[in-house]
Enzyme design. Structure first.
Site, mmCIF file in Angstrom:
data_model
loop_
_atom_site.group_PDB
_atom_site.id
_atom_site.type_symbol
_atom_site.label_atom_id
_atom_site.label_comp_id
_atom_site.label_asym_id
_atom_site.label_seq_id
_atom_site.Cartn_x
_atom_site.Cartn_y
_atom_site.Cartn_z
ATOM 1 N N ASN A 98 0.815 -1.232 0.000
ATOM 2 C CA ASN A 98 0.000 0.000 0.000
ATOM 3 C C ASN A 98 0.840 1.270 0.000
ATOM 4 O OD1 ASN A 98 -2.404 1.799 0.944
ATOM 5 N ND2 ASN A 98 -0.907 1.959 2.606
ATOM 6 N N TYR A 108 4.183 9.113 -10.937
ATOM 7 C CA TYR A 108 3.102 8.380 -10.251
ATOM 8 C C TYR A 108 2.350 7.479 -11.244
ATOM 9 C CZ TYR A 108 -0.816 7.549 -7.079
ATOM 10 O OH TYR A 108 -1.766 6.946 -6.277
ATOM 11 N N LYS A 154 2.520 3.280 -11.197
ATOM 12 C CA LYS A 154 1.289 2.518 -10.945
ATOM 13 C C LYS A 154 0.951 1.629 -12.150
ATOM 14 C CE LYS A 154 0.225 3.895 -6.772
ATOM 15 N NZ LYS A 154 0.289 2.971 -5.618
ATOM 16 N N THR A 169 -6.949 11.381 2.368
ATOM 17 C CA THR A 169 -5.698 11.100 3.080
ATOM 18 C C THR A 169 -4.708 12.247 2.864
ATOM 19 O OG1 THR A 169 -4.633 10.084 1.189
ATOM 20 C CG2 THR A 169 -5.962 8.614 2.578
HETATM 21 N N1 LIG Z 1 -5.476 8.868 -1.473
HETATM 22 C C1 LIG Z 1 -5.937 8.632 -2.692
HETATM 23 O O1 LIG Z 1 -6.851 9.304 -3.189
HETATM 24 C C2 LIG Z 1 -5.356 7.499 -3.497
HETATM 25 C C3 LIG Z 1 -5.904 7.280 -4.772
HETATM 26 C C4 LIG Z 1 -5.397 6.232 -5.538
HETATM 27 C C5 LIG Z 1 -4.403 5.433 -5.015
HETATM 28 N N2 LIG Z 1 -3.889 5.685 -3.776
HETATM 29 C C6 LIG Z 1 -2.832 4.803 -3.289
HETATM 30 O O2 LIG Z 1 -3.156 4.331 -1.995
HETATM 31 C C7 LIG Z 1 -1.967 4.059 -1.264
HETATM 32 C C8 LIG Z 1 -2.026 4.761 0.081
HETATM 33 O O3 LIG Z 1 -2.070 6.155 -0.156
HETATM 34 P P1 LIG Z 1 -2.548 7.209 0.936
HETATM 35 O O4 LIG Z 1 -3.437 8.138 0.230
HETATM 36 O O5 LIG Z 1 -3.012 6.527 2.183
HETATM 37 O O6 LIG Z 1 -1.151 7.971 1.204
HETATM 38 P P2 LIG Z 1 -0.580 8.649 2.525
HETATM 39 O O7 LIG Z 1 -1.660 9.139 3.396
HETATM 40 O O8 LIG Z 1 0.436 9.628 2.034
HETATM 41 O O9 LIG Z 1 0.167 7.445 3.265
HETATM 42 C C9 LIG Z 1 1.268 6.828 2.661
HETATM 43 C C10 LIG Z 1 1.796 5.708 3.540
HETATM 44 O O10 LIG Z 1 2.977 5.195 2.884
HETATM 45 C C11 LIG Z 1 4.072 5.247 3.806
HETATM 46 N N3 LIG Z 1 5.315 5.572 3.126
HETATM 47 C C12 LIG Z 1 5.570 6.672 2.355
HETATM 48 N N4 LIG Z 1 6.857 6.671 1.979
HETATM 49 C C13 LIG Z 1 7.425 5.566 2.515
HETATM 50 C C14 LIG Z 1 8.731 5.022 2.498
HETATM 51 N N5 LIG Z 1 9.734 5.631 1.845
HETATM 52 N N6 LIG Z 1 8.970 3.862 3.160
HETATM 53 C C15 LIG Z 1 7.961 3.249 3.852
HETATM 54 N N7 LIG Z 1 6.709 3.714 3.890
HETATM 55 C C16 LIG Z 1 6.439 4.862 3.247
HETATM 56 C C17 LIG Z 1 3.698 6.373 4.781
HETATM 57 O O11 LIG Z 1 4.322 6.154 6.036
HETATM 58 P P3 LIG Z 1 5.619 6.935 6.552
HETATM 59 O O12 LIG Z 1 5.514 8.345 6.059
HETATM 60 O O13 LIG Z 1 5.534 6.769 8.014
HETATM 61 O O14 LIG Z 1 6.759 6.173 5.971
HETATM 62 C C18 LIG Z 1 2.193 6.175 4.920
HETATM 63 O O15 LIG Z 1 1.919 5.211 5.894
HETATM 64 C C19 LIG Z 1 -0.810 4.537 -2.146
HETATM 65 O O16 LIG Z 1 -0.254 3.443 -2.842
HETATM 66 C C20 LIG Z 1 -1.486 5.480 -3.128
HETATM 67 O O17 LIG Z 1 -0.793 5.584 -4.338
HETATM 68 C C21 LIG Z 1 -4.342 6.700 -3.002
#
Ligand SMILES: NC(=O)c1ccc[n+]([C@@H]2O[C@H](COP(=O)([O-])OP(=O)(O)OC[C@H]3O[C@@H](n4cnc5c(N)ncnc54)[C@H](OP(=O)(O)O)[C@@H]3O)[C@@H](O)[C@H]2O)c1
Length: 244
Positions: free
Chosen positions: A80, A147, A151, A182
């Protein structure tokens, strides 16, 4: 009673945190959770590893220790962790940030998927691998070059992994979570409109309350991964089904 092992990346906030809470609320699920930040919670079924997944040499050294040899009745891997990266036109990207993004969004889940299969393939119990994707895997978005590309590549890797490991016990998903409320969406809204022509659209998603709550998406992911026989295709989108 069935006992499940979940290995989850990016559990410290956002969607990953909601997925963590979903699985910890279920009995009989042990979770190994990986982010750079460890949460200040303790739970008897949670093991946290603070790792920077973009540092591939460290990840490579840690790979063996991430996957326990203990026997479970189900194994789940949810890749994730992800990063939107620099929101800028291709031609203006910083190579260092681009490398970090490709490492995190693509190579780390490739390493983890490969190692998970290798570790558990001789085991005949159910194993589900879910690589979190995005609508951006199939739609070119100006300003999101790294990005969209990572993906799209991860979705292809997941489809090939499915072909390579066609047994009843493996299920592979490339799963788009929709637009989720998020930190990643906060970061997107902070972009400059000159770098990101869709800025106003993404601001209005938030203003109109159109972002989905992470907890709902986590529940849908839990339902899909718990019922793989109902979801035979590798490419999935949580917006395409409702909870029963
Ligand atoms: N939010 C959306 O609308 C959306 C839409 C489509 C897809 N997604 C996908 O959903 C997934 C989760 O996204 P989110 O929106 O929840 O993002 P988020 O709120 O930014 O959270 C990202 C998570 O990834 C971890 N992370 C980031 N860099 C890292 C690193 N270098 N090493 C280890 N962990 C790392 C962060 O933890 P730390 O900072 O503590 O490391 C955090 O727990 C992602 O793959 C994103 O592409 C999100």
């Amino acid at each position: 009673m069935s006992k499940t092992l979940l290995i989850l990346t990016g559990h410290s906030k956002g969607l990953g945190r909601a997925i963590l809470d979903h699985y910890l609320s279920m009995d009989q699920v042990d979770v190994i959770a990986i982010s750079r930040t460890a949460l200040s919670i303790t739970h008897p079924r949670l093991t946290q590893k603070d790792l920077d997944l973009s540092d591939l040499s460290v990840l490579q050294q840690e790979l063996d220790s991430i996957f326990p040899s203990e026997e479970f009745e189900n194994y789940l891997l949810i890749n994730n962790a992800g990063w939107i990266g620099e929101v800028k036109a291709i031609g203006e990207l910083d190579p260092k940030e681009l490398r970090q993004q490709v490492n995190l969004n693509l190579l780390a889940p490739m390493f983890l998927t490969n190692a998970f299969i290798k570790k558990y393939k001789s085991n005949s119990v159910k194993k589900v691998i879910c690589n979190i994707s995005s609508g951006a895997a199939t739609r070119p978005v100006s300003g999101w070059g790294g990005y969209c590309s990572t993906k799209a590549a991860l979705a292809m890797f997941t489809m090939v992994a499915d072909r390579d490991n066609k047994t009843e016990s493996f299920h592979f998903y490339s799963l788009a979570p929709g637009i989720v409320d998020t930190t990643m969406q906060d970061e997107i809204r902070q972009a400059d409109v000159k770098d990101f022509p869709e800025l106003e659209k993404f601001k209005s998603f938030k203003e109109k309350g159109e972002l989905t709550a992470p907890a709902l998406v986590a529940e849908k992911i839990g339902y899909l991964l718990g019922n793989p026989e109902r979801f035979p295709e590798v490419i999935q989108d949580v917006r395409n089904f409702e909870l029963p």
